[in-house]
Each structure stands twice: as structure tokens, then as C-alpha cells.
Scaffold this active site. Structure first.
Site, short mmCIF file in Angstrom:
data_model
loop_
_atom_site.label_atom_id
_atom_site.label_comp_id
_atom_site.label_asym_id
_atom_site.label_seq_id
_atom_site.Cartn_x
_atom_site.Cartn_y
_atom_site.Cartn_z
N GLY A 30 0.87 -1.20 -0.02
CA GLY A 30 0.02 -0.03 -0.11
C GLY A 30 0.90 1.42 0.07
O GLY A 30 0.58 2.24 0.43
N ALA A 31 1.90 0.96 -0.75
CA ALA A 31 3.02 2.21 -0.48
C ALA A 31 2.77 3.39 -1.47
O ALA A 31 3.40 4.49 -1.28
CB ALA A 31 4.44 1.74 -0.92
N ASP A 48 -1.53 7.08 1.45
CA ASP A 48 -1.35 8.35 2.23
C ASP A 48 -0.42 8.04 3.45
O ASP A 48 0.60 8.72 3.89
CB ASP A 48 -2.81 8.89 2.83
CG ASP A 48 -2.68 10.08 3.69
OD1 ASP A 48 -2.26 11.16 3.00
OD2 ASP A 48 -3.35 9.97 4.90
N LEU A 49 -0.84 6.87 3.94
CA LEU A 49 0.33 6.72 5.32
C LEU A 49 1.67 6.52 5.01
O LEU A 49 2.34 6.84 5.91
CB LEU A 49 -0.43 5.16 5.86
CG LEU A 49 0.49 4.69 7.25
CD1 LEU A 49 -0.07 5.54 8.26
CD2 LEU A 49 0.01 3.39 7.49
N THR A 50 1.89 5.95 3.94
CA THR A 50 3.20 5.81 3.62
C THR A 50 3.97 7.12 3.36
O THR A 50 5.14 7.39 3.95
CB THR A 50 3.27 5.00 2.19
OG1 THR A 50 2.81 3.81 2.53
CG2 THR A 50 4.79 4.93 2.05
N ARG A 93 -0.97 -1.29 -6.30
CA ARG A 93 -1.58 -1.43 -7.46
C ARG A 93 -0.79 -0.74 -8.65
O ARG A 93 -0.88 -0.79 -9.77
CB ARG A 93 -2.98 -1.29 -7.24
CG ARG A 93 -3.55 -2.46 -6.92
CD ARG A 93 -5.00 -2.41 -6.69
NE ARG A 93 -5.43 -1.63 -5.65
CZ ARG A 93 -6.26 -1.71 -4.76
NH1 ARG A 93 -7.27 -2.67 -4.95
NH2 ARG A 93 -6.85 -0.91 -4.09
N GLU A 122 -9.85 16.34 20.36
CA GLU A 122 -8.80 17.11 19.23
C GLU A 122 -9.87 18.11 18.67
O GLU A 122 -11.11 18.21 18.62
CB GLU A 122 -8.54 15.98 18.44
CG GLU A 122 -9.40 14.88 17.81
CD GLU A 122 -8.85 13.87 17.21
OE1 GLU A 122 -7.63 13.89 16.40
OE2 GLU A 122 -9.46 12.70 17.09
N HIS A 143 -6.92 3.30 22.01
CA HIS A 143 -6.25 4.17 22.71
C HIS A 143 -6.77 4.58 24.00
O HIS A 143 -5.91 4.42 25.08
CB HIS A 143 -6.04 5.91 22.05
CG HIS A 143 -5.69 5.64 20.62
ND1 HIS A 143 -4.83 4.74 20.04
CD2 HIS A 143 -6.21 6.18 19.34
CE1 HIS A 143 -4.75 4.80 18.76
NE2 HIS A 143 -5.53 5.81 18.29
N LYS A 203 -7.06 20.59 21.43
CA LYS A 203 -6.50 19.23 21.45
C LYS A 203 -5.75 19.06 22.53
O LYS A 203 -4.88 19.87 23.04
CB LYS A 203 -5.46 18.90 20.26
CG LYS A 203 -4.94 17.52 20.16
CD LYS A 203 -4.14 17.32 18.86
CE LYS A 203 -3.57 15.98 18.62
NZ LYS A 203 -4.43 14.85 19.21
#
Ligand code: BG6
Length: 534
Positions: free
Chosen positions: A43-44, A47-49, A77, A252, A276, A381
Site C-alpha cells: 500500500g506504498a 497516504d500513510l506511507t 497497484r 482534538e 487508545h 487538542k
């Protein structure tokens, strides 16, 4: 001042150096993983990457905290070659403060890419061949971390294809290990969490699965155990006899942002409470393990979840307030209500705020309420844990002062202030007999230039080290779902579902009525320097 054991007694010298002495920090540098390895990000192109994983890996590289040799293989992909992937990552990282062009060139040389079709097992076989080839060329010795930076619906098919391609096998004879990293959500309820685990364990054993909770990797959260169990003065009073209640808060200002697709299925109870909030509760309430190792610490955390008293679903409102943000103002800016956010279903009843009162049925905590609060689009936050001690049993000053003496409070600030604050009473200087409430602050990070390891960096290093202390064990996941599933079922299936959800204006401190559940919760936030809008 002289030491009873002589002036050179090292313990004594440290004590008189002052309470905030940072002596010994040098021994606390990040441990550099020794085993060479390959980090595969599935999944590179997501967004997370770009936002978290690559910046963390680059920082670790710059600080010399990655093992040598290492390789990073992005999979996705999108058809890309190695160069195009490096270019993408360069674009994502070049604006970050830590970016250094010379270091990037060397780092980029260790980045590779493999196009993958998640439905096609042959694609995963080709990935395995690429990894074998890299192992041969770089000496990464078949040590592999596979990080699933994917939507949860793909966890099962992808982990299975990885397993079928042999990527879950541990090549012990050849000094190779294989670890799978997954992000929450770990299921949607108890049944789906069990199902997911069964699927992951088809090819990966428990010791190979690293379930992330990024809160546990925050420095100040890790400090909770150090603080509780390295000081003799707190443990004796850390129980029902001295503690009135505990407030755990994670609010937040952000709204749902671009994540409505996920959040609509999740809501605050799944998004923040199942993981969390429960982890913060466990750290505050757990018993001291006899050794500081992953198995024992995780066992003690699970015991806390086992002690959770089930909420009475017939009278949920007594212990739970749910809300959803309406339109409002945050930092002088008008913001839309949840229902007007992109991707949110018309009339959605997804809660974005919850305050829950829980009790732990065990010897230490019987009768002490723990208030857990989390919400989006709140005034500030703030992440903190406030321990409210009981009032003095008898005030000999009452006749003179005619007032209640404010009880002691200990606040463990996680965000924005990483600090520990203790409030207590002293005499106000002067001829009159007056009390004043004073606070003693320990600022966790006095020196901003100190090297700090961010939560994702910590998670990555611990995965390379094979240290699961900061990760969820499946037992913990199941116990927390066991507690929350009846609550979710009751709320989501009840006829007055709509009436149970209170709309609160963005930029405030949550729905009206929260004071009834915990009248003393808000002053903690005020006291931590946070000004509310109510
Ligand atoms: C994530 C949640 O796990 O934690 C988000 O999915 C939330 O909805 C975030 O915003 C809060 O994390 P932090 O570290 O900013 O307190």
C-alpha cells in the site's frame, strides 16, 4: 550537603543534582536494531506511507537508527518502476524539516518498488522472488517486515497471499524472521476481530503479528509505567483508598477530515475507545509486572480489561454520553458540522464524541470511577490523564477558612504539554491564615533540541527489534471488544438511537449534560491551561 555514605556516593550525588536531573540520558539513546532486514510496505502509494512511514524511516536513517544493511520495498497497484517510486517519495519528503539532499540520495538507493495485484497470488510470488534477490545482493538475510498500509478489508486476502507465497515462513536455519505489521481497526466488533485474527494466524503466528497502537509509542505514555513503578511514593496511594476518580481525556480540534469512508463505519467508540483510551486506562490501572518484558506487561494490561465491569446496556445513559459535532467555530474559523463533511451519509448517526464512566472490579480499584472522554472538533487538542485524590479526612482549618480544601490532583499531560503536574495546598504568605493551591510542574521535554523519537519511528524500531511490548496482543483486543460490543450493539440497534446522540457545537467541550455524568471533569482541562468555550 554530605552523603551518609560519603560525598562520592553516586546515588546521593544524583539526588542532590535536583529533581529534574537528566543524568543518565546518554545511556537512553535509541537502540539500533542489529539484524539486517527488508521492510516491505504493502500500500506504498497511499497516504500513510507518504505522511508517516517514509518520513519516519528517513529520520531513522538520518539518525543512524536503521540496521545495516536494509532495504525498503514499496508495493501497490499503481504501475511504477523503482525510479518513479523514489521520485514520488522525494516529492512527499522534500518539504519536511529533516530533509537533507545528500542523505536522501543514499537513502533513495535502498528504495525499491513492486507493482502488485492484491487478488493475484502470482503477483505475491513475484514479490517473494524480488525479496530473495535483494537478500542475495544486499545481505538482508531473509529478515522481513511486511507493513500492511491498506484498508482493513484487504488484510485477510493480502495476508493469505503473502503466506501462500512463503512470506510468513521464518527461515530460522538461514537466520531469517518474518513479521507482519497491522494498523487498527482490528475488526469491527468481537466476532469480526476473532475472524480477522484467525485469518492472519493462518500463516503468521502471534509472535509474528505486530498490532500497532501509536499511543503506546508516545514518550509520555511510555513514561506512565516508569513514573508509577520507579517511585516508591506513588504506588502506596494509587488505589481506591486515596483516589477519588480518574479522568482520561483525548480531545482534538480536527474533524473527520478526508476519512469519512472509514469513520462512518467506526465512530469514536471504535476509533478511539477500543484502542487508545483502553490502553491509557490499562497503563494507569494495571498492577506492576514482576519483570519489564513484553509478555508480562501485556498480561497485566489484559487483566485490567478483564476487570472492566460490563456497562448496563438497559441504562446506558447513566454511564455513556454520545455526541456528534454540529457547525461551529474553531480558532476563529467557521467549520461545518459532521453531517456536512464530504462522504458522510445524510442523517448519519455516527458519534464523534463519547464520555464513558467505567469501573474496574478488582481489589485496587473497587468503586473508583474512570471517566474516558474523546471527541473531535472540540475546543482544544488535549490528551491527558488526571488523577483526582480524595479530600483530606478532616479539615482542622474549616472553622478559620470556612471552605473546602481542594484535594490534590496529579495530571499526566501527553499533549500539548508533555508534563506531570501535582497540585497541593500551602499557606499563602502573609499575616492572614489563608491557603493557596500551588502546582509543581515537571516538563518532560525541557530542551527542545533533545533528540526525540516519534511514535511511528518507535513502532518501526521495535518491530525491527522484535519487541512486542508496545503492541496489542490478540487477548487484549478481544477483551476490549468483549466490553464494547454490547454497548455498540445496544446503541446502534436501539429504537431511540437518534435521541441518544447529542449534537454539540464544534469548538466547545461536548454536549450539554456531560457535567451530570462527571461534574468535576472539566476543571481538569481548565487547570491544564486550556480555556474552554462554554
Ligand atoms: C487515530 C484516530 O488512531 O488517532 C484518529 O484514527 C485520531 O481519528 C488520532 O485523530 C489521534 O491521534 P493523536 O496522536 O493525534 O492524538
Amino acid at each position: 550537603m554530605t552523603s551518609p555514605h560519603g560525598p562520592e556516593d553516586p546515588d546521593f550525588t544524583t539526588q542532590i543534582a535536583g529533581p529534574a536531573s537528566t543524568d543518565g540520558l546518554a545511556q537512553c539513546d535509541t537502540v539500533v536494531p542489529e539484524d539486517p532486514c527488508t521492510i516491505v510496505i504493502v500500500g506504498a502509494t497511499g497516504d500513510l506511507t507518504a505522511r508517516k512511514l517514509m518520513p519516519s524511516l528517513l529520520n531513522l536513517y538520518n539518525s543512524g537508527s536503521l540496521p545495516r544493511p536494509f532495504s525498503i520495498v514499496g508495493c501497490g497497484r499503481t504501475p511504477l518502476d523503482h525510479e518513479a517510486f523514489r521520485h514520488r517519495m522525494h516529492e512527499a519528503l522534500k518539504k519536511s524539516a529533516a530533509f537533507d539532499a545528500a542523505a536522501w540520495e543514499k537513502f533513495a538507493g535502498r528504495l525499491f518498488y513492486k507493482e502488485i495485484d492484491y487478488q493475484d497470488p502470482a503477483s505475491f510470488k513475484a514479490l517473494a522472488d524480488l525479496l530473495d534477490d535483494l537478500d542475495r545482493r544486499s545481505g538482508t538475510r531473509k529478515n522481513r517486515i511486511v507493513y500492511l498500509a491498506l484498508p482493513p478489508s484487504l488484510y485477510q486476502p493480502v495476508s493469505r497471499s503473502l503466506g501462500q507465497a512463503g512470506l510468513g515462513d521464518e527461515h530460522r536455519g538461514e537466520n531469517g524472521w518474518s513479521r507482519l505489521v497491522v494498523e487498527k481497526p482490528f475488526g469491527h466488533d468481537l466476532a469480526s476481530a476473532v475472524r480477522l485474527d484467525r485469518n492472519l494466524q493462518e500463516f503468521f503466528e502471534e509472535h509474528q503479528i505486530f498490532r500497532i497502537n501509536h499511543y503506546l509509542a508516545k514518550e509520555t505514555v511510555q513514561n506512565v509505567l516508569m513514573f508509577r513503578f520507579s517511585n516508591a511514593i506513588f504506588e502506596p496511594i494509587w488505589n481506591r483508598r486515596f483516589i477519588d476518580y480518574v479522568n482520561i481525556t483525548a480531545t482534538e480540534t480536527l474533524g473527520v477530515e478526508h476519512r469519512a469512508g472509514y469513520y462512518e463505519q467506526s465512530g469514536v467508540l471504535r476509533d478511539m475507545f477500543q484502542n487508545h483510551m483502553m490502553m491509557l486506562l490499562a497503563l494507569i490501572a494495571m498492577e506492576p509486572p514482576s519483570r519489564f518484558n513484553a509478555d508480562q506487561v501485556r498480561d497485566e494490561r489484559v487483566k485490567v480489561f478483564r476487570a472492566l465491569r460490563p456497562l448496563d446496556v438497559a441504562n446506558l445513559r447513566e454511564n455513556l454520553i454520545l455526541g456528534q459535532y454540529g457547525a461551529g467555530t474553531i480558532d476563529g474559523r467557521s467549520v461545518p458540522g459532521y453531517l456536512d463533511e464530504a462522504g458522510v451519509a445524510p442523517g448519519s448517526l455516527t458519534p464523534t464524541y463519547a464520555k464513558m464512566r467505567v469501573f474496574l472490579d478488582n481489589w485496587r480499584w473497587q468503586g473508583v470511577p474512570f471517566y474516558l472522554t474523546s471527541g473531535k472538533r472540540m475546543a482544544r487538542k488535549v490528551t491527558q490523564i488526571a488523577i483526582q485524590f480524595k479530600e483530606v479526612p478532616h479539615s482542622m482549618f474549616r472553622r478559620i477558612l470556612g471552605e473546602t480544601i481542594t484535594a490534590n490532583r496529579l495530571i499526566i499531560g501527553i499533549y500539548p504539554d508533555e508534563k506531570i503536574t501535582l497540585t497541593f495546598q500551602t499557606k499563602q504568605p502573609g499575616a492572614a491564615v489563608c491557603l493557596q493551591r500551588v502546582t509543581m510542574d515537571f516538563l518532560y521535554r525541557r530542551d527542545e533540541t533533545e533528540p526525540v523519537i516519534d511514535a511511528y519511528e518507535k513502532v518501526l524500531v521495535d518491530t525491527m527489534l522484535g519487541d512486542q511490548m508496545l503492541f496489542w496482543h490478540q487477548y487484549g483486543v478481544e477483551r476490549t471488544w468483549e466490553f464494547l460490543t454490547p454497548v455498540l450493539d445496544s446503541f446502534e440497534n436501539c429504537r431511540d438511537h437518534h435521541d441518544s446522540l447529542h449534537i454539540y457545537p464544534a469548538g466547545g467541550w461536548g454536549p450539554h449534560g456531560v457535567e451530570n455524568l462527571c461534574p468535576r471533569a472539566l476543571p481538569d482541562l481548565m487547570q491544564s491551561g486550556v480555556k474552554g468555550s462554554e
